[in-house]
Enzyme design. Structure first.
Site, PDB file in Angstrom:
ATOM      1  N   TYR A  57       0.809  -1.223   0.000  1.00 18.87           N
ATOM      2  CA  TYR A  57       0.000   0.000   0.000  1.00 18.87           C
ATOM      3  C   TYR A  57       0.837   1.265   0.000  1.00 18.87           C
ATOM      4  O   TYR A  57       0.379   2.309  -0.450  1.00 18.87           O
ATOM      5  CB  TYR A  57      -1.058   0.003   1.106  1.00 18.87           C
ATOM      6  N   LYS A 102     -12.302  16.414  -5.619  1.00 22.66           N
ATOM      7  CA  LYS A 102     -11.820  17.765  -5.915  1.00 22.66           C
ATOM      8  C   LYS A 102     -12.593  18.716  -4.999  1.00 22.66           C
ATOM      9  O   LYS A 102     -13.546  19.378  -5.411  1.00 22.66           O
ATOM     10  CB  LYS A 102     -12.056  18.081  -7.395  1.00 22.66           C
TER      11      LYS A 102
END
Length: 122
Positions: A57, A102
């Site tokens: 990861y 975003k």
């Protein structure tokens, strides 16, 4: 490759990038947040306790950060797609889901988040 229920999830990776349709977004940049879920069989990793038997990861985070912080795209759909394609290069995976948030998108209204999710599978 059959779909498996085992998965590794990376949530809330924050990376500065220069993606957006508007010139000021590419010029000034902004923070993006990435979530990735990768489906793969973790049976061997669980039995062996060996990092080589799983998806690292830390490397996953670096891969995603390199794309978000790299070449600008107009659309976060393209950013998510690039991440998903790169993650799926690991043949052990049966699927990946990438969400690119975003949170400071140029919307002249009050909102909590804008996100795009792309899912790829074999």
């Amino acid at each position: 490759m059959p779909q498996v229920g085992d998965r590794i999830t990376l949530t809330g990776l924050r990376v500065f990038g220069r993606h957006g349709v508007f010139d000021h977004e590419k010029r000034d940049g902004q923070e993006f947040v990435v979530d990735i879920t990768a489906w793969l069989d973790l049976t061997r990793a669980a039995a062996s306790d060996e990092l080589t038997e799983t998806l690292h990861y830390g490397e996953l985070a670096q891969l995603a950060a390199g794309i978000v912080g790299g070449e600008p795209c107009d659309l976060i759909e393209a950013v998510a797609g690039r991440i998903a394609d790169e993650v799926m290069a690991d043949e052990r995976l049966s699927a990946v889901e990438v969400t690119v948030h975003k949170p400071t998108a140029p919307i002249p209204l009050t909102f909590a988040d804008v996100a795009v999710t792309v899912r790829k599978q074999r």
